[in-house]
Structures are given as structure tokens and as C-alpha cells.
Motif scaffolding. Sequence first.
Motif, PDB file in Angstrom:
ATOM      1  N   LEU A   1       1.359  -1.171   0.391  1.00 32.30           N
ATOM      2  CA  LEU A   1       0.436  -0.098  -0.160  1.00 32.30           C
ATOM      3  C   LEU A   1       0.720   1.341  -0.261  1.00 32.30           C
ATOM      4  N   ALA A   2       2.317   1.210   1.027  1.00 32.43           N
ATOM      5  CA  ALA A   2       2.617   2.618   0.737  1.00 32.43           C
ATOM      6  C   ALA A   2       3.207   2.843  -0.442  1.00 32.43           C
ATOM      7  N   LYS A   3       3.850   1.469  -1.144  1.00 37.04           N
ATOM      8  CA  LYS A   3       4.314   1.806  -2.757  1.00 37.04           C
ATOM      9  C   LYS A   3       2.736   2.033  -3.768  1.00 37.04           C
ATOM     10  N   GLU A   4       2.510   2.066  -3.761  1.00 34.22           N
ATOM     11  CA  GLU A   4       1.051   2.521  -4.340  1.00 34.22           C
ATOM     12  C   GLU A   4       0.857   4.220  -3.829  1.00 34.22           C
ATOM     13  N   LEU A   5       1.155   4.252  -2.702  1.00 36.57           N
ATOM     14  CA  LEU A   5       0.997   5.656  -2.037  1.00 36.57           C
ATOM     15  C   LEU A   5       1.661   6.704  -2.381  1.00 36.57           C
ATOM     16  N   LYS A   6       3.235   5.935  -2.599  1.00 42.77           N
ATOM     17  CA  LYS A   6       4.234   6.573  -2.739  1.00 42.77           C
ATOM     18  C   LYS A   6       5.026   7.060  -1.295  1.00 42.77           C
ATOM     19  N   THR A   7       4.086   6.588  -0.540  1.00 38.90           N
ATOM     20  CA  THR A   7       5.433   7.230   0.017  1.00 38.90           C
ATOM     21  C   THR A   7       5.614   6.102   1.614  1.00 38.90           C
ATOM     22  N   SER A   8       6.158   5.921   2.123  1.00 42.88           N
ATOM     23  CA  SER A   8       6.867   4.684   3.134  1.00 42.88           C
ATOM     24  C   SER A   8       6.081   3.896   4.442  1.00 42.88           C
ATOM     25  N   PRO A   9       6.267   2.917   4.020  1.00 39.96           N
ATOM     26  CA  PRO A   9       5.832   2.059   5.527  1.00 39.96           C
ATOM     27  C   PRO A   9       5.926   2.404   6.345  1.00 39.96           C
ATOM     28  N   SER A  10       6.680   3.209   6.676  1.00 43.63           N
ATOM     29  CA  SER A  10       6.388   3.886   8.443  1.00 43.63           C
ATOM     30  C   SER A  10       5.351   4.848   7.981  1.00 43.63           C
ATOM     31  N   VAL A  11       5.383   5.552   7.786  1.00 38.84           N
ATOM     32  CA  VAL A  11       4.258   6.707   7.656  1.00 38.84           C
ATOM     33  C   VAL A  11       2.874   5.796   8.001  1.00 38.84           C
ATOM     34  N   ILE A  12       3.416   5.089   6.887  1.00 42.47           N
ATOM     35  CA  ILE A  12       1.856   3.663   7.028  1.00 42.47           C
ATOM     36  C   ILE A  12       1.346   3.444   8.349  1.00 42.47           C
ATOM     37  N   SER A  13       2.481   2.606   8.354  1.00 41.29           N
ATOM     38  CA  SER A  13       2.366   2.443  10.474  1.00 41.29           C
ATOM     39  C   SER A  13       2.117   3.488  11.612  1.00 41.29           C
ATOM     40  N   LYS A  14       2.644   4.427  11.418  1.00 42.67           N
ATOM     41  CA  LYS A  14       2.438   5.833  12.254  1.00 42.67           C
ATOM     42  C   LYS A  14       1.226   5.948  11.703  1.00 42.67           C
ATOM     43  N   ILE A  15       0.455   6.267  11.213  1.00 41.35           N
ATOM     44  CA  ILE A  15      -1.051   6.808  10.905  1.00 41.35           C
ATOM     45  C   ILE A  15      -2.215   5.291  11.104  1.00 41.35           C
ATOM     46  N   ARG A  16      -1.597   4.258  11.022  1.00 39.45           N
ATOM     47  CA  ARG A  16      -2.114   3.175  12.025  1.00 39.45           C
ATOM     48  C   ARG A  16      -2.458   2.906  13.579  1.00 39.45           C
ATOM     49  N   ARG A  17      -1.047   3.915  14.027  1.00 38.22           N
ATOM     50  CA  ARG A  17      -1.310   3.485  15.766  1.00 38.22           C
ATOM     51  C   ARG A  17      -1.130   5.023  16.007  1.00 38.22           C
ATOM     52  N   GLY A  18      -2.039   5.825  15.170  1.00 38.30           N
ATOM     53  CA  GLY A  18      -2.486   7.039  15.227  1.00 38.30           C
ATOM     54  C   GLY A  18      -1.400   8.307  15.922  1.00 38.30           C
ATOM     55  N   HIS A  19       0.020   7.425  15.439  1.00 34.39           N
ATOM     56  CA  HIS A  19       1.703   8.797  16.194  1.00 34.39           C
ATOM     57  C   HIS A  19       1.490  10.005  15.081  1.00 34.39           C
ATOM     58  N   LYS A  20       0.350   9.758  13.758  1.00 29.58           N
ATOM     59  CA  LYS A  20       0.629  10.952  12.442  1.00 29.58           C
ATOM     60  C   LYS A  20      -0.576  10.492  11.947  1.00 29.58           C
ATOM     61  N   VAL A  21      -1.151  11.793  11.914  1.00 30.41           N
ATOM     62  CA  VAL A  21      -2.477  12.109  11.216  1.00 30.41           C
ATOM     63  C   VAL A  21      -2.340  12.299   9.788  1.00 30.41           C
ATOM     64  N   MET A  22      -3.020  11.102   8.933  1.00 31.00           N
ATOM     65  CA  MET A  22      -2.862  11.303   7.718  1.00 31.00           C
ATOM     66  C   MET A  22      -3.397  12.568   6.490  1.00 31.00           C
TER      67      MET A  22
END
Length: 92
Positions: free
Chosen positions: A45-66
Motif C-alpha cells: 500500500l505504501a508503494k502504491e501511495l508513494k510513501t514509506s511503510p513507516s508513514v502508514i504504520s504511524k497513521i495506523r498507530r495514531g502517531h501521525k495524522v493522514m
Amino acid sequence: MNSSSMIKNDFKPEKFILGGPLQFDPIELLDWTRWRLRIFSDFDLAKELKTSPSVISKIRRGHKVMGAGILLRILDLTDVRLKELPALINRS
């Protein structure tokens, strides 16, 4: 009377903020996007969205806003308009 006092000020920023009427859970949005694109991992998913997997992980854990960039890429990849998104997430 100046021209600025004659302009009706009915601008409501909450209409354009994701915490307003178009509120939805970013985790559900990520899950829905994976389902819609038939992607089986957050890494892909991160590759498709052109972002890093850590960004997706941080969004899922609530540490980062989408961010708007990710949201716009989701809308572009899924061919969905922003107004339709909450109904589609709740329906799937």
C-alpha cells in the motif's frame, strides 16, 4: 459603507476539514483502500501511495495524522470523490 462589510461571510472552514462533516477513521480508510486496490500488505500500500511503510504504520498507530497528499493519492487511485468516501467505507 465599505465593500467588505457588504460581503456575506458564510464561509465555514469545518466543511473542508476532515474533522468536520466528512469525518472518517484513517485506519478504516487504509483498510478500505487495501481492499479496493486488492493489496494485501501495508508495505505494498505504501508503494502504491508513494510513501514509506513507516508513514502508514504511524497513521495506523495514531502517531501521525493522514496528510492531504496521501488522501489525494487514495482518491486518485480509487477513482472516488471525497464526498462519497465516508459512505463507501461504512458500506464495505
